[in-house]
Design a protein around this motif. Structure first.
Motif, PDB file in Angstrom:
ATOM      1  N   LYS A  91       0.842  -1.206   0.000  1.00 46.08           N
ATOM      2  CA  LYS A  91       0.000   0.000   0.000  1.00 46.08           C
ATOM      3  C   LYS A  91       0.872   1.250   0.000  1.00 46.08           C
ATOM      4  N   PHE A  92       2.018   1.159   0.710  1.00 43.71           N
ATOM      5  CA  PHE A  92       2.956   2.295   0.703  1.00 43.71           C
ATOM      6  C   PHE A  92       3.497   2.537  -0.717  1.00 43.71           C
ATOM      7  N   TYR A  93       3.844   1.453  -1.425  1.00 47.72           N
ATOM      8  CA  TYR A  93       4.328   1.616  -2.806  1.00 47.72           C
ATOM      9  C   TYR A  93       3.233   2.236  -3.672  1.00 47.72           C
ATOM     10  N   HIS A  94       1.998   1.803  -3.427  1.00 49.21           N
ATOM     11  CA  HIS A  94       0.889   2.312  -4.217  1.00 49.21           C
ATOM     12  C   HIS A  94       0.768   3.821  -4.058  1.00 49.21           C
ATOM     13  N   ASP A  95       0.940   4.312  -2.818  1.00 52.67           N
ATOM     14  CA  ASP A  95       0.746   5.737  -2.566  1.00 52.67           C
ATOM     15  C   ASP A  95       1.987   6.566  -2.861  1.00 52.67           C
ATOM     16  N   ASN A  96       3.181   5.955  -2.793  1.00 45.30           N
ATOM     17  CA  ASN A  96       4.400   6.761  -2.802  1.00 45.30           C
ATOM     18  C   ASN A  96       5.344   6.495  -3.960  1.00 45.30           C
ATOM     19  N   SER A  97       4.928   5.714  -4.959  1.00 47.62           N
ATOM     20  CA  SER A  97       5.846   5.549  -6.079  1.00 47.62           C
ATOM     21  C   SER A  97       5.384   6.434  -7.222  1.00 47.62           C
ATOM     22  N   GLU A  98       6.372   6.993  -7.895  1.00 45.69           N
ATOM     23  CA  GLU A  98       6.080   7.937  -8.973  1.00 45.69           C
ATOM     24  C   GLU A  98       6.754   7.439 -10.238  1.00 45.69           C
ATOM     25  N   ILE A  99       5.985   7.308 -11.313  1.00 42.85           N
ATOM     26  CA  ILE A  99       6.564   6.826 -12.570  1.00 42.85           C
ATOM     27  C   ILE A  99       7.163   8.002 -13.314  1.00 42.85           C
ATOM     28  N   LYS A 100       8.449   7.906 -13.604  1.00 41.87           N
ATOM     29  CA  LYS A 100       9.158   8.988 -14.264  1.00 41.87           C
ATOM     30  C   LYS A 100      10.146   8.343 -15.222  1.00 41.87           C
ATOM     31  N   HIS A 101       9.689   8.086 -16.447  1.00 39.33           N
ATOM     32  CA  HIS A 101      10.593   7.454 -17.414  1.00 39.33           C
ATOM     33  C   HIS A 101      11.717   8.419 -17.763  1.00 39.33           C
ATOM     34  N   GLY A 102      12.920   7.882 -17.907  1.00 33.69           N
ATOM     35  CA  GLY A 102      14.062   8.699 -18.301  1.00 33.69           C
ATOM     36  C   GLY A 102      14.495   9.710 -17.261  1.00 33.69           C
ATOM     37  N   ALA A 103      14.147   9.490 -16.006  1.00 41.10           N
ATOM     38  CA  ALA A 103      14.542  10.433 -14.952  1.00 41.10           C
ATOM     39  C   ALA A 103      16.063  10.423 -14.810  1.00 41.10           C
ATOM     40  N   PRO A 104      16.674  11.579 -14.454  1.00 34.33           N
ATOM     41  CA  PRO A 104      18.126  11.588 -14.231  1.00 34.33           C
ATOM     42  C   PRO A 104      18.487  10.611 -13.113  1.00 34.33           C
ATOM     43  N   LEU A 105      19.519   9.797 -13.372  1.00 36.26           N
ATOM     44  CA  LEU A 105      19.840   8.709 -12.440  1.00 36.26           C
ATOM     45  C   LEU A 105      20.221   9.224 -11.044  1.00 36.26           C
ATOM     46  N   GLU A 106      20.764  10.446 -10.976  1.00 31.53           N
ATOM     47  CA  GLU A 106      21.192  10.980  -9.676  1.00 31.53           C
ATOM     48  C   GLU A 106      20.008  11.206  -8.740  1.00 31.53           C
ATOM     49  N   GLU A 107      18.809  11.321  -9.321  1.00 29.97           N
ATOM     50  CA  GLU A 107      17.640  11.625  -8.480  1.00 29.97           C
ATOM     51  C   GLU A 107      16.953  10.380  -7.955  1.00 29.97           C
ATOM     52  N   LEU A 108      17.549   9.208  -8.190  1.00 26.77           N
ATOM     53  CA  LEU A 108      16.831   7.975  -7.887  1.00 26.77           C
ATOM     54  C   LEU A 108      17.161   7.395  -6.515  1.00 26.77           C
ATOM     55  N   ASP A 109      17.783   8.195  -5.642  1.00 31.60           N
ATOM     56  CA  ASP A 109      18.077   7.704  -4.295  1.00 31.60           C
ATOM     57  C   ASP A 109      16.783   7.297  -3.595  1.00 31.60           C
ATOM     58  N   ILE A 110      16.883   6.261  -2.768  1.00 34.67           N
ATOM     59  CA  ILE A 110      15.716   5.844  -1.987  1.00 34.67           C
ATOM     60  C   ILE A 110      15.979   6.192  -0.534  1.00 34.67           C
ATOM     61  N   ASN A 111      15.121   7.025   0.035  1.00 36.98           N
ATOM     62  CA  ASN A 111      15.233   7.361   1.448  1.00 36.98           C
ATOM     63  C   ASN A 111      14.158   6.625   2.218  1.00 36.98           C
ATOM     64  N   PHE A 112      14.397   6.477   3.527  1.00 35.77           N
ATOM     65  CA  PHE A 112      13.521   5.644   4.345  1.00 35.77           C
ATOM     66  C   PHE A 112      12.082   6.158   4.300  1.00 35.77           C
ATOM     67  N   GLN A 113      11.166   5.326   3.819  1.00 36.38           N
ATOM     68  CA  GLN A 113       9.733   5.605   3.754  1.00 36.38           C
ATOM     69  C   GLN A 113       9.436   6.928   3.051  1.00 36.38           C
ATOM     70  N   GLN A 114      10.171   7.206   1.992  1.00 37.80           N
ATOM     71  CA  GLN A 114       9.869   8.382   1.184  1.00 37.80           C
ATOM     72  C   GLN A 114       9.625   7.961  -0.255  1.00 37.80           C
ATOM     73  N   LYS A 115       9.314   8.961  -1.069  1.00 35.90           N
ATOM     74  CA  LYS A 115       8.909   8.685  -2.444  1.00 35.90           C
ATOM     75  C   LYS A 115       9.916   7.811  -3.198  1.00 35.90           C
ATOM     76  N   ILE A 116       9.417   6.837  -3.945  1.00 36.85           N
ATOM     77  CA  ILE A 116      10.264   5.964  -4.760  1.00 36.85           C
ATOM     78  C   ILE A 116       9.980   6.298  -6.220  1.00 36.85           C
ATOM     79  N   ILE A 117      11.032   6.698  -6.944  1.00 42.59           N
ATOM     80  CA  ILE A 117      10.846   6.980  -8.372  1.00 42.59           C
ATOM     81  C   ILE A 117      11.071   5.697  -9.152  1.00 42.59           C
ATOM     82  N   VAL A 118      10.093   5.313  -9.965  1.00 41.48           N
ATOM     83  CA  VAL A 118      10.217   4.096 -10.758  1.00 41.48           C
ATOM     84  C   VAL A 118      10.097   4.467 -12.236  1.00 41.48           C
TER      85      VAL A 118
END
Lengths: 290, 92
Positions: free
Chosen positions: A228-255
């Motif tokens: 449910k957390f992934y459902h609410d907090n993942s954002e689809i961003k094709h071709g996003a700059p790789l430097e922005e893809l860090d995953i922080n604890f319980q924060q937005k996940i760029i996919v």
């Protein structure tokens, strides 16, 4: 099996599963099973003789995948899934070699193998199931454990910054890099199908919930709550700059799909260079054997 | 199916129906299928399976539209859907 199941038709994925080993060992609400069913769906769409497809796994929860899929498969030693797959591919270039393993196996113990296979553009597909922790051995910190997350070797929270896996393999030269969560089943299946058809080093990171260790130690509920957390907090961003893809604890996940490019593979480079150097004396490797 | 406005191509759209099969003793009761079924067809049953989990049961089997989301999401390969022949148009 109880009597009421005797009349059931066969599950459509049973064709590619070793049913004598099912039920598998993964915990209830673990996401690895979902990743495997996406992979099997992608394999069913993949137009390639199935006796020329090989699966290689390392050690860990995800390392069990090679034992459950009914294809030629090998459960290698810890971290050495990619070197084994490299050898397999070079010994028989007709094979389609797929590595499925966990974050700890691929990026910690096998970290050097991962970056060098990406650098040389070895023609293999790597699927890395990232559950943020060493789940099989008791929940130790992995190189992907987010900052401040609790693990059994970091009872006050993790103080080390984690790997950003798409940036790591992308900067080493991978030709296909994508990241999805275990909830993005259709997109993950499509991405796996694209990666299987890709010539060169393709890498897919699958974020999967670990209920027994990661979620329990961090008081996040069960794997269903993480879904449910992934459902609410993942954002689809094709071709996003790789430097922005860090995953922080319980924060937005760029996919999304971040890299999809063409590049000569290891064998192409070898053949080109040596035929330049040696001319007609050189017999190119792995092309038109018949 | 309920709509606040009847779609213009309602007579052309056909809604397929699925038949849900649950391998009860393979289920580990994670509830992914129950949570994410778009038609709320499934519910966790009160009965236990051989492993002591509560497998899902189809409480609204006629609402299934054969999207196969449960089949893809199930980590245990314990639920799958086959296409039933009956196909209805939206109007009915």
């Amino acid at each position: 099996m109880s009597k009421q199941n005797n009349n059931l038709p066969e599950h459509p994925m049973e064709r590619l599963l070793r049913m004598d080993r099912i039920p598998h060992i993964w915990c209830s609400t673990c996401g690895i099973g979902t990743a495997v069913s996406c992979f099997i769906s992608a394999l069913e769409k993949f137009e390639y003789p199935m006796d020329k497809v090989a699966i290689v796994s390392g050690i860990g929860c995800t390392g069990r995948v090679a034992g459950y899929i009914k294809l030629d498969s090998f459960h290698s030693t810890h971290g050495r899934a990619i070197p084994f797959a490299t050898g397999l591919k070079l010994a028989n270039p007709e094979l389609k070699v797929i590595v499925i393993s966990g974050d700890g196996d691929l990026s910690a113990i096998g970290g050097n193998h991962l970056i060098h296979a990406a650098r040389r553009n070895m023609d293999i597909t790597v699927i890395c199931v990232n559950n943020f922790i060493y789940a099989m051995t008791g929940g130790q910190s992995a190189p992907t454990t987010p900052l401040t997350a609790n693990s059994s070797t970091a009872p006050y929270g993790n103080s080390d910054p984690p790997f950003n896996l798409p940036l790591l393999v992308g900067s080493c030269g991978a030709t296909y890099v994508a990241r999805w969560t275990a909830l993005h089943i259709r997109r993950l299946t499509k991405s796996m199908h694209e990666a299987l058809n890709k010539k060169g080093f393709s890498f897919i990171e699958v974020i999967a919930p670990c209920s027994t260790l990661y979620a329990r130690r961090n008081r996040l509920g069960t794997g269903l709550d993480l879904m449910k957390f992934y459902h609410d907090n993942s954002e689809i961003k094709h071709g996003a700059p790789l430097e922005e893809l860090d995953i922080n604890f319980q924060q937005k996940i760029i996919v999304g799909k971040f890299i999809d490019k063409e590049k000569p593979t290891f064998v192409d480079n070898w053949n080109n260079w040596l035929s330049q150097k040696l001319g007609s004396k050189f017999v190119p490797y792995g092309v038109a054997k018949a | 199916m309920q709509y606040w406005r009847k779609p213009l191509d309602a007579d052309k759209i056909q809604v397929p129906h699925g038949e849900i099969h649950i391998v009860r003793d393979r289920c580990k009761g994670c509830g992914f299928c129950v949570e994410y079924c778009p038609r709320d067809v499934l519910e966790l049953s009160k009965q236990f399976n051989i492993k002591g989990y509560h497998p899902p049961e189809a409480v609204l089997p006629e609402a299934c539209v054969h999207c196969q989301l449960c089949e893809m999401l199930c980590p245990e390969f314990a639920i799958f859907v086959t296409l039933r022949e009956e196909v209805e148009t939206i109007e009915s």
